[in-house]
Design an enzyme around this catalytic site. Structure first.
Site, mmCIF file in Angstrom:
data_model
loop_
_atom_site.group_PDB
_atom_site.id
_atom_site.type_symbol
_atom_site.label_atom_id
_atom_site.label_comp_id
_atom_site.label_asym_id
_atom_site.label_seq_id
_atom_site.Cartn_x
_atom_site.Cartn_y
_atom_site.Cartn_z
ATOM 1 N N GLU A 65 -0.381 -1.983 2.513
ATOM 2 C CA GLU A 65 -1.797 -0.776 2.416
ATOM 3 C C GLU A 65 -2.241 -1.234 3.406
ATOM 4 O O GLU A 65 -2.701 -0.414 3.713
ATOM 5 C CB GLU A 65 -2.211 -0.989 1.155
ATOM 6 C CG GLU A 65 -3.375 -0.595 0.426
ATOM 7 C CD GLU A 65 -4.678 -0.669 1.230
ATOM 8 O OE1 GLU A 65 -5.265 -0.006 1.473
ATOM 9 O OE2 GLU A 65 -4.580 -2.016 2.097
ATOM 10 N N ASP A 78 -0.439 -7.706 -0.063
ATOM 11 C CA ASP A 78 -0.396 -7.615 1.414
ATOM 12 C C ASP A 78 -2.033 -7.933 1.859
ATOM 13 O O ASP A 78 -2.992 -7.418 1.437
ATOM 14 C CB ASP A 78 -0.048 -6.411 2.798
ATOM 15 C CG ASP A 78 -0.314 -5.032 2.777
ATOM 16 O OD1 ASP A 78 -1.200 -4.905 0.886
ATOM 17 O OD2 ASP A 78 -0.374 -4.213 3.282
#
Length: 491
Positions: free
Chosen positions: A189, A122
């Protein structure tokens, strides 16, 4: 009498200078000497093309919506399966929290503790209004002027590509790891890792897996970032600061601005005094723990007075602490930091509000705790305030010992690949997914050999994020050599 005093003073100075010189020279280099690692044949341009492809998927997560951009994440998963065929044919792949990835590469020795390579796929969003400031569109995934450009090139798709490419090369050669190797890549994250890394750690805990070490993103291979250190420095994060935000709320009788009460009695006035006190009376700055180990390792590699001062902290300690506390990044290594981030009060210019609220963010130094932070805030603001800790707060992680076999293995790998680089333990002042693996890992490292000069640092989460094609090749070689070294007998 005066002559005698001068003689005594001169003798004292001579002894002091001699003591400083001897102590400085005694502090020899801590860098290990190892044989160079063998070369690794790879098509680095093909690897760069894989990273460029990953960047084109806009894998921006949401804190609240697990399905946000799910289509982009699934396209990325399919791309990985296509471009890393051996990994997906020979390693077990599991989806954690639907969008995070956990690969398992079984080892040949069931008694050897497994290890984990970590990354995340991400990415942080582009700050609104800054899209036009990029030299190339941030999700175009262009390879230009020797760099792969775009959001995620550095943070952190580059590490994921490098880990999978290293595994792909090793699998093609018939390599089998002695220890089971896990490769984990999170999909959230950037929004705390609750659905990805935290669930993956829980899954391993349920399976009674105990990891020897975890290596995740974090600190990097700096060039010209540390004053007084000419050589590149590989700063290995051996601990991570804790994190907490405290909301302050105070009430007082509201009123009309034409008849204000005595100074310091309004909600806004009380809040202003409290915030100023928190900012003025912060946790003390101390050169201890990981920060002290860092500078003790760097000292022998420095020149002139910097080396003398850091080698003789018994004399220069207060001066060094004061100097380091003046810089934002070095100050953050010395203390639990205090940052005033949110203030709310009032909604009309002629009405004295009855309630004022503020939020103060603390990054907690190892050795301090969330409980201690709350006590500190209470002692500074007094009993009139309501205090509330925000969700998502965590204590600092344990400190990984630098005399451990895991650290020595990492250190030797780095020195074999980057012989002119200083390897030193350091404190990671930001946050990473690796914090979630504290319950299942003996050692945690926050490092990847991304080369960063001072002018590169604003690119992280900023404009014109990029990774050099040659540096991507170095990342592949690093993970490849680290995995090979795990199979070698201990030196």
């Amino acid at each position: 009498m005066i002559k005698r005093i001068l003689l005594v003073l001169a003798a004292f100075i001579v002894v002091l200078v001699a003591a400083l010189a001897i102590n400085t020279l005694r502090q020899g280099s801590r860098q290990v000497q190892v044989a160079p690692a063998p070369p690794l044949a790879m098509d680095v341009n093909a690897v760069a093309d894989k990273l460029a492809g990953l960047i084109r998927f806009q894998t921006i997560p949401s804190q609240d919506d697990p399905a946000f951009n799910a289509g982009e994440f699934r396209k990325l998963h399919a791309f990985l399966e296509q471009r890393f065929p051996l990994v997906h044919a020979k390693l077990k792949r599991e989806f954690v929290g639907e969008l995070s990835l956990l690969y398992t590469w079984p080892g040949t020795d069931a008694n050897a503790k497994p290890v984990m390579l970590m990354a995340h796929h991400d990415v942080a969003p582009i700050a609104p209004g800054t899209e036009g400031n990029w030299d190339v569109p941030p999700f175009s995934g262009q390879v230009k002027d020797g760099y792969i450009w775009g959001r995620g090139a550095w943070d952190d798709k580059g590490n994921l590509v490098a880990q999978l490419e290293a595994a792909e090369i090793l699998l093609a050669s018939g390599f089998q790891p002695r220890q089971t190797v896990y490769i984990f890549s999170g999909a959230d994250e950037e929004v705390s890792g609750q659905r990805g890394a935290k669930q993956a750690a829980r899954l391993l805990q349920e399976r009674k897996v105990r990891l020897d070490f975890v290596i995740d993103e974090g600190l990097v291979l700096t060039e010209g970032v540390i004053p007084g250190v000419a050589a590149p420095a590989a700063l290995v994060g051996v601990a991570e600061k804790g994190y907490t935000s405290i909301q302050l709320k105070v009430s007082a009788p509201p009123g009309h601005s034409s008849m204000p009460p005595p100074a310091g009695t309004t909600a806004v006035g009380q809040m202003a005094v409290a915030l100023k006190r928190l900012e003025d009376e912060q946790f003390p700055a101390e050169l201890k723990g990981v920060a002290r180990d860092l500078f003790a390792t760097l000292a022998p590699e420095m020149k002139s007075m910097q080396r003398v001062a850091l080698s003789n902290l018994w004399l220069f300690g207060p001066l060094v602490e004061a100097q380091l506390a003046r810089g934002a990044s070095t100050n953050a290594m010395l203390r639990t930091t205090t940052a005033l981030t949110i203030v709310n009060a009032g909604n009309k210019e002629n009405v004295i509000p009855g309630v004022a609220e503020a939020t103060v963010n603390f990054r907690i130094l190892p050795g301090d705790t969330r409980v201690g932070v709350m006590q500190h805030v209470r002692s500074k603001v007094g009993g009139n305030f309501e205090l509330k800790e925000w969700p998502g707060s965590v204590d600092p992680t344990p400190v990984t010992a630098t005399d451990s076999a895991a650290y020595r293995q990492l250190e030797r790998t780095l020195r074999s690949l980057f012989p002119d680089t200083i390897v030193a333990p350091a404190l990671y002042i930001a946050g990473s997914d690796s914090q979630h693996f504290v319950p299942v890992a003996d050692h945690i490292f926050r490092f990847s050999p991304v080369r960063a000069k001072p002018e590169d640092l604003p690119r992280l989460h900023g404009t014109n994020e990029r990774l050099a094609v040659a540096n991507l090749g170095e990342l592949v070689r690093f993970y490849h050599q680290l995995l090979r070294n795990l199979n070698a007998p201990a030196p």
